[in-house]
Design an enzyme around this catalytic site. Sequence first.
Site, mmCIF file in Angstrom:
data_model
loop_
_atom_site.group_PDB
_atom_site.id
_atom_site.type_symbol
_atom_site.label_atom_id
_atom_site.label_comp_id
_atom_site.label_asym_id
_atom_site.label_seq_id
_atom_site.Cartn_x
_atom_site.Cartn_y
_atom_site.Cartn_z
ATOM 1 N N ARG A 1 35.903 14.958 -6.123
ATOM 2 C CA ARG A 1 35.336 15.495 -7.180
ATOM 3 C C ARG A 1 34.606 17.020 -6.447
ATOM 4 N NH1 ARG A 1 32.202 11.871 -8.326
ATOM 5 N NH2 ARG A 1 30.343 12.532 -7.295
ATOM 6 N N ASP B 128 0.940 -1.215 -0.011
ATOM 7 C CA ASP B 128 0.062 0.133 -0.036
ATOM 8 C C ASP B 128 0.812 1.326 -0.094
ATOM 9 O OD1 ASP B 128 -2.528 -1.186 0.004
ATOM 10 O OD2 ASP B 128 -2.836 -1.012 2.105
ATOM 11 N N GLU C 9 32.070 20.041 -7.655
ATOM 12 C CA GLU C 9 31.044 20.316 -8.777
ATOM 13 C C GLU C 9 30.463 21.436 -8.442
ATOM 14 O OE1 GLU C 9 27.903 17.203 -8.829
ATOM 15 O OE2 GLU C 9 27.378 17.763 -10.893
ATOM 16 N N HIS D 84 27.217 18.268 -17.320
ATOM 17 C CA HIS D 84 25.830 17.723 -18.077
ATOM 18 C C HIS D 84 25.018 18.947 -18.097
ATOM 19 C CE1 HIS D 84 24.293 17.132 -14.009
ATOM 20 N NE2 HIS D 84 25.443 16.712 -13.965
ATOM 21 N N HIS E 97 20.088 15.758 -14.672
ATOM 22 C CA HIS E 97 20.622 15.484 -16.032
ATOM 23 C C HIS E 97 19.628 15.821 -17.118
ATOM 24 C CE1 HIS E 97 23.570 12.132 -14.446
ATOM 25 N NE2 HIS E 97 23.737 13.488 -13.927
ATOM 26 N N ASP F 220 27.851 14.112 -2.909
ATOM 27 C CA ASP F 220 27.538 14.695 -3.783
ATOM 28 C C ASP F 220 25.829 14.568 -3.969
ATOM 29 O OD1 ASP F 220 26.156 15.258 -6.620
ATOM 30 O OD2 ASP F 220 27.507 13.769 -7.588
ATOM 31 N N ASP G 289 22.954 20.781 -8.000
ATOM 32 C CA ASP G 289 23.974 19.391 -7.947
ATOM 33 C C ASP G 289 25.397 19.886 -7.502
ATOM 34 O OD1 ASP G 289 24.967 17.067 -8.707
ATOM 35 O OD2 ASP G 289 24.662 17.320 -10.787
ATOM 36 N N HIS H 94 28.655 5.935 -8.393
ATOM 37 C CA HIS H 94 27.483 6.131 -8.020
ATOM 38 C C HIS H 94 27.132 5.466 -6.610
ATOM 39 C CE1 HIS H 94 25.980 6.169 -12.457
ATOM 40 N NE2 HIS H 94 26.699 7.458 -11.786
ATOM 41 N N GLU I 247 32.093 19.474 -13.108
ATOM 42 C CA GLU I 247 32.725 18.451 -12.067
ATOM 43 C C GLU I 247 33.606 17.673 -12.262
ATOM 44 O OE1 GLU I 247 29.291 15.498 -11.541
ATOM 45 O OE2 GLU I 247 28.368 16.583 -12.995
ATOM 46 N N TYR J 197 40.131 9.815 -9.023
ATOM 47 C CA TYR J 197 39.729 8.586 -8.349
ATOM 48 C C TYR J 197 41.001 7.860 -8.234
ATOM 49 C CZ TYR J 197 35.446 11.164 -9.415
ATOM 50 O OH TYR J 197 34.621 12.094 -9.527
HETATM 51 N N1 GLY Z 1 24.715 14.020 -9.017
HETATM 52 C C1 GLY Z 1 24.699 13.507 -10.232
HETATM 53 C C2 GLY Z 1 26.066 14.061 -11.212
HETATM 54 O O1 GLY Z 1 26.645 14.762 -10.491
HETATM 55 O O2 GLY Z 1 25.781 14.074 -12.365
HETATM 56 MN MN MN Z 2 26.299 16.599 -11.795
HETATM 57 MN MN MN Z 3 26.283 15.544 -8.675
#
Ligand code: GLY
Ligand code: MN
Ligand code: MN
Length: 479
Positions: free
Chosen positions: A446, A58, A448, A382, A389, A284, A295, A267, A425, A429
Amino acid sequence: MPMSAIAELSPATAPEAPDPQLLRRCAERRARLARRMADAGGGVAVLPTAPERMRNRDADYPYRHDSYFYYLSGFVEPQSLLVLEVERDGSSRSTLLCRPRDPEREIWDGVRFGPEAAREAFGFDAAAPIEQLDELLARMLLDRGAIWWPFGVHEALGSRVQAWLQAGRAQARAGHTVPAAQHDLCAVLDEMRLFKDEHELQVMRRAAGISAEAHRRAMRAAGSGARADLREYHLEAELLHAFRHGGAQAPAYGSIVAAGANACILHYRAGNALLRRGSLCLIDAGCELDGYASDITRTFPVGGRFSGPQRELYEIVLEAQRVAIDAVRAGARFTDPHDAALRVLAQGLLDTGLIPRDIAPDVDAVLQSGAYRRFYMHRTSHWMGMDVHDCGDYAEPGEAARELPDGSRQPASRILRPGMVLTIEPGLYVRAAPDLPAAYHDIGIRIEDDVVVRAHGACEVLTAQAPKSVAEIEQVMHD
Ligand code: GLY
Ligand code: MN
Ligand code: MN
């Protein structure tokens, strides 16, 4: 029609009134879409919102409207659909189909506008209960040249379109025809959504500000006074608190809070791992506010002080990001920031010995050989907007692809123009491996930000309030 269907809704439970500025923009967008459709002969556009989805038994997933639908309607109730009938001269008529009022269901699920109040509040030309969809569409499509709908977005919409056409064909002997052409609505809307208007930018600035504050909050929680048993999910909780406290409705995507080596999993999601003092943490995360994403990625040392090797790699990524942001200019190509970042990263990989000079003696060799991909395997940017995205072609429309020596074709990268929003970004790594200097093992970094292309000069950095330099980060973490 009652004099005012809105007035009939109980003031105590009436749905939130839509923002007049948003409604003006939606009406403008519908008119712009109508002009583009008219240029191609007009027709009927059909645009459903997103379906509701069950999570288990539910319990349903939190509802999120469809971005295209919201872009043209500003309406967030599920089970809704917008129809735009467009004549060859560009004049148009909008019809919203939505859930009818239902006192019994509203006790359980909350108050609805209902078609009449929705029409009045949102400024559509007409409205009808969603139950009338099939009957209405079969009629609206009669004697029209084309139907426009988003290809490949909504499961089963294609077969629904076929059913409407079939129903229309049944009336052929009465002299009616059905559309002989179908057009992808996404192709037009993607291009429109790629260029953000001032209202969208205002919302995105606010979303970015809330997310920046969330990152500060997480940094403070992991700073010099951090609890010894701090885990990834504790920082996720700080982020969620800041998002909702700031007025955002939800995270724009699953937050990544990655301790130490977890940062090298692109990811990764916030999990249970312990944040060890002295190790890095990569976050992130960005909120969604009023339908628009943000983002941001920041990487910081748990406890608040970068070690020598962490700082060394961090400064390389930071410099790569700086030159990439500087490359975001009207008239430049979408790939220019990526290319600029790559050169700095490549130099850094050589300087640190992560790429030995006997493998690639200089930056050009690092780039040509692709040796950097072991440490930087994603793109730098992106599009961003309603979807994190976001939609929009990455190839310049109307420009021929270039043939490469191996026979493959490389599309011409999109030319950046004012109002486009993209992320910058870069990252590095370094997974632990016997052939790599131990000091850099398991460091993932990273950085961004979200930027807007301006007509002249440097871009606007929407996310500038999130601390980024070593000094800023260390200061926030010691406050
Ligand atoms: N958080 C997704 C990206 O950085 O593309
Ligand atoms: Mn991004
Ligand atoms: Mn991101």
